[in-house]
Design an enzyme around this catalytic site. Structure first.
Site, PDB file in Angstrom:
ATOM      1  N   HIS A 168      13.101  11.355  -2.719  1.00  0.00           N
ATOM      2  CA  HIS A 168      13.217   9.919  -2.943  1.00  0.00           C
ATOM      3  C   HIS A 168      11.903   9.359  -3.461  1.00  0.00           C
ATOM      4  O   HIS A 168      10.822   9.876  -3.189  1.00  0.00           O
ATOM      5  CB  HIS A 168      13.629   9.171  -1.666  1.00  0.00           C
ATOM      6  CG  HIS A 168      12.610   9.230  -0.569  1.00  0.00           C
ATOM      7  ND1 HIS A 168      12.382  10.369   0.196  1.00  0.00           N
ATOM      8  CD2 HIS A 168      11.750   8.282  -0.092  1.00  0.00           C
ATOM      9  CE1 HIS A 168      11.440  10.122   1.086  1.00  0.00           C
ATOM     10  NE2 HIS A 168      11.025   8.874   0.935  1.00  0.00           N
ATOM     11  N   PHE A 169      12.036   8.299  -4.227  1.00  0.00           N
ATOM     12  CA  PHE A 169      10.919   7.482  -4.668  1.00  0.00           C
ATOM     13  C   PHE A 169      11.130   6.085  -4.087  1.00  0.00           C
ATOM     14  O   PHE A 169      12.234   5.742  -3.665  1.00  0.00           O
ATOM     15  CB  PHE A 169      10.865   7.411  -6.194  1.00  0.00           C
ATOM     16  CG  PHE A 169      10.589   8.736  -6.867  1.00  0.00           C
ATOM     17  CD1 PHE A 169       9.333   9.047  -7.349  1.00  0.00           C
ATOM     18  CD2 PHE A 169      11.612   9.666  -7.034  1.00  0.00           C
ATOM     19  CE1 PHE A 169       9.082  10.265  -7.964  1.00  0.00           C
ATOM     20  CE2 PHE A 169      11.375  10.889  -7.652  1.00  0.00           C
ATOM     21  CZ  PHE A 169      10.101  11.188  -8.121  1.00  0.00           C
TER      22      PHE A 169
END
Length: 404
Positions: A234-235
Site C-alpha cells: 500500500h501507498f
C-alpha cells in the site's frame, strides 16, 4: 487467495450488459474526480482543514477531475462518521525556523490505530493472510476500484501501460487520518502482495500523483521497518496546502543517468536522502527509483518514499529508528513522545500525540528527533556509494551512469 467482501459489489461480472458496463465505468473506471480545499499561506496552516466542500470549489475551480471526485467521496465518508477522529478539528501549525516544520496534534492517535502485527527487523516478509490486510476492511471504506477496461477512454490514467491496470486496485480511506483526504492506494488488492516496492506498483502510485495535478497532494510509501504497520502492499496520500520542508531543502547533484534521470542528495536538512527527478517519462523515473528501492529491500535497509510535485520528483529517505529502538539506543525523550518517523514525519509533517509536546514543539527539538531517526553522515555516504554502484550495474543499456 482470500475473497474480499468489499470488492464484490463493485466488480463487473462477465455477464454485465453494455449499459451497466458503461454506468459502472462512469462511477469506477473513469479518471478520478473530486473536490478540494484551498489555500493557506506559507506560515499559517491552522486553517487548512476548515474549508467546506463548496469553499474548495470556489477557491480552486481548476481542480483535476480526480481530486474533485476524491475529495467529494472522502468528505462523504467523513460525514458518515467513518474516521477514528475528526482531522478538521485537529490543531496544526507551522513552526518558525529555517525548515518550517508542520506539527499536528492528534491526541491518542497511536492508541486508536491498528497494532503492528509483525517484527520491525525485516524489510521483506511474506504476506500472512491470518493478520490484518486490506481485503478485510469494511466495504464503506472503499472510495474507488479501478482496472483495465475494454474502452481506452474509460481508463483513469491516460497512456498507462496495460501492466499497470491489468488487475483491480483500490483507493481506501485511512480511518486514522493525519491530513485532509488521507487515503490508501492498494495495488492489485486481491493478489495479497506483501509490502514491497517494484516498478509496477511504484508506477501506479506515480500515476495517481500525476493525475491529481496538484503539488499539495503527495503520495508516500513506508517500508517494513520504516513504520509501515500493515504487510499488504500500500501507498498513502493526503492533501496539505503547504510546501513540505524536505521539498524546500537544498540538494547537491550526484549524477545524471543516461535516460535523463538526475540523482541528488539532500543537504542542510536533518534527514539524509536521495532526490530523483528530470524531464523524463514516469516509466523511466519509476524504473530508476524502483531499482534503488530494490537495493534497499534486498539489503534489509528500511526506507521511505515521497512522490512529490505530481510525480516530477521522488525522495528516497533511508532510516534506522526502529533498529535504534530495538537496540535500546533511542532517546527516552523521543520514545516518550511516541513519534513514529514514517514518510510524512521525515518529510517535515510531524504528528504529536500529547498536548504538551505540541505546545512545546520547536524546530530544534524536531531536528534532533529527525537526526536520530536518519542515518549518520558516514552511514549515508557508504550507502550512497552502494546505491549508485547498483544503479550503474542494474541495466547497462538503460541506466549507465555518466559523470555529472
Amino acid at each position: 487467495m482470500p475473497t474480499s467482501p468489499l470488492l464484490i459489489p463493485l466488480a463487473l461480472t462477465p455477464a454485465a450488459t453494455a449499459a451497466s458496463r458503461i454506468r459502472m465505468s462512469s462511477i469506477l473506471l473513469r479518471r478520478f474526480r473530486v473536490e478540494t480545499k484551498a489555500g493557506m499561506g506559507s506560515k499559517a496552516v491552522d486553517s487548512t482543514y476548515s474549508f467546506a466542500v463548496e469553499d474548495r470549489e470556489e477557491h480552486d475551480p481548476n481542480l483535476s477531475p480526480f481530486l474533485r471526485k476524491l475529495f467529494k467521496q472522502w468528505d462523504n465518508c467523513k460525514a458518515r462518521g467513518l474516521f477514528h477522529h475528526d482531522i478538521t478539528a485537529c490543531e496544526t501549525k507551522v513552526l518558525p525556523g529555517e525548515h518550517n516544520f508542520v506539527a499536528t496534534l492528534i491526541e491518542g492517535r497511536d492508541q486508536k490505530k491498528r497494532p503492528t502485527e509483525f517484527g520491525m527487523n525485516q524489510v521483506l516478509q511474506p504476506f500472512d493472510s491470518g493478520k490484518f490486510n486490506f481485503t478485510k476492511v469494511r466495504p464503506e471504506e472503499v472510495i474507488f476500484t479501478f482496472h483495465e477496461t475494454e474502452d481506452e477512454s474509460d481508463r483513469y490514467f491516460d497512456g498507462a501501460p496495460p501492466t499497470v491496470l491489468a488487475s483491480p486496485s483500490s483507493i481506501l480511506i485511512n480511518v486514522s487520518p493525519i491530513g485532509y483526504c488521507h487515503v490508501l492506494l492498494i495495488p492489485r488488492i486481491l493478489e495479497c502482495l506483501p509490502q514491497r516496492v517494484d516498478q509496477e506498483n511504484l508506477l501506479l502510485a506515480m500515476y495517481v500523483a500525476r493525475e491529481a495535478r496538484n503539488p499539495f497532494f503527495r503520495v508516500g510509501y513506508n517500508s517494513l521497518g520504516g513504520f509501515a504497520t500493515i504487510n499488504h502492499i500500500h501507498f498513502q496520500a493526503y492533501y496539505l496546502e503547504v510546501k513540505y520542508p524536505v521539498e524546500k531543502a537544498p540538494k547537491e547533484k550526484l549524477t545524471v543517468l543516461k535516460n535523463g534521470v538526475s540523482i541528488s542528495e539532500l543537504v542542510q536538512y536533518p534527514v539524509s536522502g536521495f532526490v530523483f527527478e528530470g524531464e523524463v517519462s514516469l516509466e523511466d523515473l519509476s524504473y530508476v527509483v524502483s531499482n534503488a528501492c530494490t537495493f534497499m529491500q534486498d539489503n534489509n535497509r528500511p526506507f521511505n518514499v515521497l512522490i512529490s510535485e505530481s510525480a516530477k520528483r521522488v525522495f528516497l529517505l533511508p532510516q534506522c529508528y526502529a533498529e535504534k529502538q530495538a537496540l535500546g539506543k533511542a532517546s527516552q525523550e523521543f520514545l516518550d513522545m511516541r513519534i513514529n518517523p514514517a514518510v510524512w514525519e521525515l518529510s517535515g509533517h510531524l504528528v504529536l500525540k500529547r498536548r504538551k509536546d505540541y505546545d512545546d514543539a520547536s524546530e530544534a527539538t524536531l531536528c534532533r528527533f529527525l537526526v536520530e531517526a536518519t542515518l549518520s553522515g558516514a552511514e549515508f555516504q557508504e550507502l550512497k556509494s552502494c546505491v549508485l554502484e547498483f544503479l550503474a550495474s542494474a541495466s547497462p543499456q538503460r541506466v549507465d551512469i555518466k559523470p555529472f
